[in-house]
Scaffold this active site. Structure first.
Site, PDB file in Angstrom:
ATOM      1  N   ASP A 209       3.991 -18.120   5.158  1.00 47.30           N
ATOM      2  CA  ASP A 209       3.885 -16.680   5.401  1.00 47.30           C
ATOM      3  C   ASP A 209       2.565 -16.419   6.111  1.00 47.30           C
ATOM      4  O   ASP A 209       1.551 -17.042   5.768  1.00 47.30           O
ATOM      5  CB  ASP A 209       3.901 -15.934   4.054  1.00 47.30           C
TER       6      ASP A 209
ATOM      7  N   HIS B  33       0.927 -11.885  13.624  1.00 49.52           N
ATOM      8  CA  HIS B  33       1.153 -11.569  12.203  1.00 49.52           C
ATOM      9  C   HIS B  33       1.732 -12.750  11.440  1.00 49.52           C
ATOM     10  O   HIS B  33       1.697 -12.770  10.220  1.00 49.52           O
ATOM     11  CB  HIS B  33       2.092 -10.370  12.080  1.00 49.52           C
TER      12      HIS B  33
HETATM   13  C1  GDG Z   1       4.961  -9.921   8.594  1.00 46.35           C
HETATM   14  C2  GDG Z   1       4.513 -11.334   8.192  1.00 46.35           C
HETATM   15  C3  GDG Z   1       2.459 -10.353   7.176  1.00 46.35           C
HETATM   16  C4  GDG Z   1       9.614  -5.094   1.155  1.00 46.35           C
HETATM   17  N1  GDG Z   1      10.779  -4.795   0.581  1.00 46.35           N
HETATM   18  C5  GDG Z   1      10.901  -3.479   0.623  1.00 46.35           C
HETATM   19  C6  GDG Z   1       9.764  -2.971   1.247  1.00 46.35           C
HETATM   20  N2  GDG Z   1       8.981  -3.979   1.553  1.00 46.35           N
HETATM   21  C7  GDG Z   1       7.670  -3.836   2.185  1.00 46.35           C
HETATM   22  C8  GDG Z   1       6.591  -4.340   1.288  1.00 46.35           C
HETATM   23  C9  GDG Z   1       5.520  -4.717   2.305  1.00 46.35           C
HETATM   24  C10 GDG Z   1       6.339  -5.134   3.496  1.00 46.35           C
HETATM   25  O1  GDG Z   1       7.635  -4.584   3.364  1.00 46.35           O
HETATM   26  C11 GDG Z   1       6.525  -6.643   3.585  1.00 46.35           C
HETATM   27  O2  GDG Z   1       5.362  -7.195   4.091  1.00 46.35           O
HETATM   28  P1  GDG Z   1       5.086  -8.753   4.079  1.00 46.35           P
HETATM   29  O3  GDG Z   1       3.677  -8.948   4.450  1.00 46.35           O
HETATM   30  O4  GDG Z   1       5.398  -9.291   2.742  1.00 46.35           O
HETATM   31  O5  GDG Z   1       6.121  -9.461   5.051  1.00 46.35           O
HETATM   32  P2  GDG Z   1       6.819  -9.377   6.542  1.00 46.35           P
HETATM   33  O6  GDG Z   1       7.727  -8.223   6.654  1.00 46.35           O
HETATM   34  O7  GDG Z   1       7.446 -10.707   6.717  1.00 46.35           O
HETATM   35  O8  GDG Z   1       5.632  -9.164   7.591  1.00 46.35           O
HETATM   36  C12 GDG Z   1       3.653 -11.283   6.946  1.00 46.35           C
HETATM   37  C13 GDG Z   1       2.932  -9.015   7.716  1.00 46.35           C
HETATM   38  O9  GDG Z   1       3.743  -9.160   8.870  1.00 46.35           O
HETATM   39  C14 GDG Z   1       1.748  -8.132   8.091  1.00 46.35           C
HETATM   40  O10 GDG Z   1       0.914  -8.769   8.996  1.00 46.35           O
HETATM   41  O11 GDG Z   1       1.797 -10.155   5.943  1.00 46.35           O
HETATM   42  O12 GDG Z   1       3.181 -12.570   6.627  1.00 46.35           O
HETATM   43  O13 GDG Z   1       5.661 -12.164   7.970  1.00 46.35           O
HETATM   44  O14 GDG Z   1       4.737  -3.620   2.647  1.00 46.35           O
HETATM   45  O15 GDG Z   1       6.217  -3.353   0.393  1.00 46.35           O
HETATM   46  N3  GDG Z   1       9.544  -1.676   1.480  1.00 46.35           N
HETATM   47  C15 GDG Z   1      10.528  -0.828   1.075  1.00 46.35           C
HETATM   48  N4  GDG Z   1      11.675  -1.250   0.464  1.00 46.35           N
HETATM   49  C16 GDG Z   1      11.899  -2.562   0.217  1.00 46.35           C
HETATM   50  O16 GDG Z   1      12.932  -2.938  -0.334  1.00 46.35           O
HETATM   51  N5  GDG Z   1      10.345   0.475   1.295  1.00 46.35           N
END
Ligand code: GDG
Length: 479
Positions: A370, A162
């Protein structure tokens, strides 16, 4: 039909909504097919994760939720410190995000990482059926297939990374990089987020393991042929649009639009993580206010920074740094009736996020590195197509390979990022509509279902040589 077995560091109750990209995506794909989801319970047990006599045997806790069975294990204090806080989050996470300066190559961490992967393999094996397809997720579990193979497992096993795959010379800084690479060859298919990641991996194994590239998606080393490919992860677009239209999101939208009716809203939503480029974003916002005086008293940045891995040292420092940067910008530029930055170090309920996205004129998604970044895709899905907000996106997010109609920026370039934010704030409606349409079409085409079904289809299509699968050349040992 074969059953799907998903293994990831953490599992999540499929009915709950969690912060964190992996949990959301895995939950959505697993719910489609049903199956088993195996991982750490999140609990740290006093007595340890190793079996120590029948009375204290650490057997997986089983729980059935709808069509998914969750099987979770506790970790010992020592394993939690060395495997999770240590190797996963103080070696692999920083190095894979190009932050060698934050890595701590303590030999105890590598030993703990291997021990927990062996434990996972040992506890998963009895739960497996011969026909199961196993899908292992992320950097915590790179050696899992090698450990399973060493215990005689012949199932199809795929791995999805990921986070980004670093370039060869950065990967080579990890003392155990040779072992990690060899372990990846115990899988049948290894998937990455982007073409850049696939290229980094191929170059790494070509230079470090004399691998032979047989075709675009086949590479041979360690007497094994490994299928590789880019499978950019997506979101469930329709589900997210439904969430955006539900009461809680609508209520959030109206509240925010009323509260900030005289302002132009910029939004960042991230886990509080040094890979997400939060300080650089605040600097770019300050530059915007200083270079474009018309944005003062007008532009407001709402930055949600969901707490994350607070027991890893580097995260505490980032928290203090962000507190002081946001305090300084509000002190220097704020007015009695205008606070430039609203910085919220808390988790926001997932049901409310789409309303916040929709009320914002610009999303600032500017990680330094990322794997993908799902917030970028959620922001696009939540917009009103007749008056959409604009996405300012780091070229160093995996999502930039797909989302070319966003305004792509280099987050290290404060001036360039401020210019792009200004461009986004002043972009004419017809241009915003056209760009949004192209972006929405693309995230709809490559959604989370496309991601999981194309990965699993490729995994089922891999031609396997049973002799190779059984080969003990892959039996893990260091180096
Ligand atoms: C890893 C990789 C890759 C965020 N703040 C809150 C919240 N979120 C949710 C968002 C989104 C998720 O969390 C974050 O996803 P990301 O993709 O931005 O980032 P990572 O957690 O670092 O994930 C990344 C991912 O895996 C999938 O393969 O895209 O690059 O680092 O869904 O909405 N959700 C809630 N409250 C928050 O304050 N409920």
């Amino acid at each position: 039909m074969s059953r799907l077995v998903v293994v990831s560091n953490r599992t999540a109750d499929p009915r709950n909504t969690a912060a964190g990209g992996l949990a959301v995506a895995v939950r959505e794909s697993l719910q489609q097919t049903g199956g088993l989801w195996f991982g750490w319970s999140g609990k740290v047990a006093e007595e340890g994760s190793e079996d120590r006599g029948a009375a204290r045997t650490n057997e997986p806790h089983l729980q059935t939720v709808g069509n998914v069975t969750l099987a979770t294990l506790d970790l010992s204090q020592e394993d939690h410190e060395t495997y999770y806080l240590g190797y996963a989050n103080a070696v692999l996470w920083p190095v894979f995000h190009y932050r060698l300066d934050l890595a701590n190559f303590d030999a105890r961490f590598a030993a703990g990482y291997r021990r927990v992967n062996q434990l996972f393999a040992r506890k998963l094996l009895p739960l497996l059926r011969p026909n199961d397809t196993i899908w292992v997720h992320d950097y915590h579990l790179i050696p899992l297939a090698a450990e399973l193979r060493a215990m005689g497992c012949r199932n199809r096993i795929g791995f999805f990374l990921h986070i980004p795959m670093p370039p060869p010379l950065i990967m080579a800084a990890i003392p155990e990089h040779g072992w990690l690479t060899r372990c990846l060859f115990a899988y049948d298919l290894v998937g990455f987020q982007s073409e850049a990641d696939v290229m980094h991996f191929s170059h790494h194994v070509e230079s470090e393991a004399w691998a032979q590239t047989l075709s675009r998606d086949c590479i041979r080393a360690f007497d094994r042929t490994l299928r590789i490919g880019a499978y950019p992860i997506g979101i469930d677009v329709d589900d997210f649009i439904r969430l955006a239209e539900a009461d809680e999101a609508r209520e959030m939208f109206s509240r925010i639009r009323d509260e900030y009716s005289r302002r132009r809203l910029l939004l960042g939503v991230d886990r509080l993580d040094y890979s997400k480029g939060l300080p650089q974003r605040v600097h770019a916002f300050r530059e915007l206010l200083e270079r474009y005086p018309e944005t003062r008293n007008l532009a407001t940045l709402i930055q949600i920074a969901a707490p994350s891995r607070e027991d890893v040292d580097a995260y505490g420092e980032l928290r203090r740094h962000m507190d002081s940067l946001c305090g300084a910008i509000n002190g220097d530029h704020g007015e009695l009736d205008w606070m430039p930055v609203r910085y919220i170090h808390r988790n926001i309920a997932r049901r409310r996020l789409p309303g916040l996205y929709r009320a914002s004129h610009v999303a600032l998604i500017t990680p330094l590195r990322d794997g993908m970044n799902l917030v970028a895709k959620e922001f696009i899905a939540a917009q009103d197509p007749a008056d959409p907000g604009m996405l300012v996106l780091s070229r160093f997010a995996g999502a930039a390979e797909q989302l070319k109609e966003a305004l792509l920026v280099n987050p290290y370039d404060t001036h360039g990022t401020a210019q792009a934010i200004h461009h986004a704030l002043t972009m004419p409606l017809d241009e915003r509509i056209n760009r949004h349409k192209a972006l929405l079409d693309r995230i709809r085409k490559f959604d989370v279902l496309w991601w999981s079904s194309s990965f699993l289809r490729a995994l089922h299509e891999v031609e396997r040589d049973d002799v190779e699968v059984a080969s003990d050349a892959l039996c893990p040992s260091y180096q």
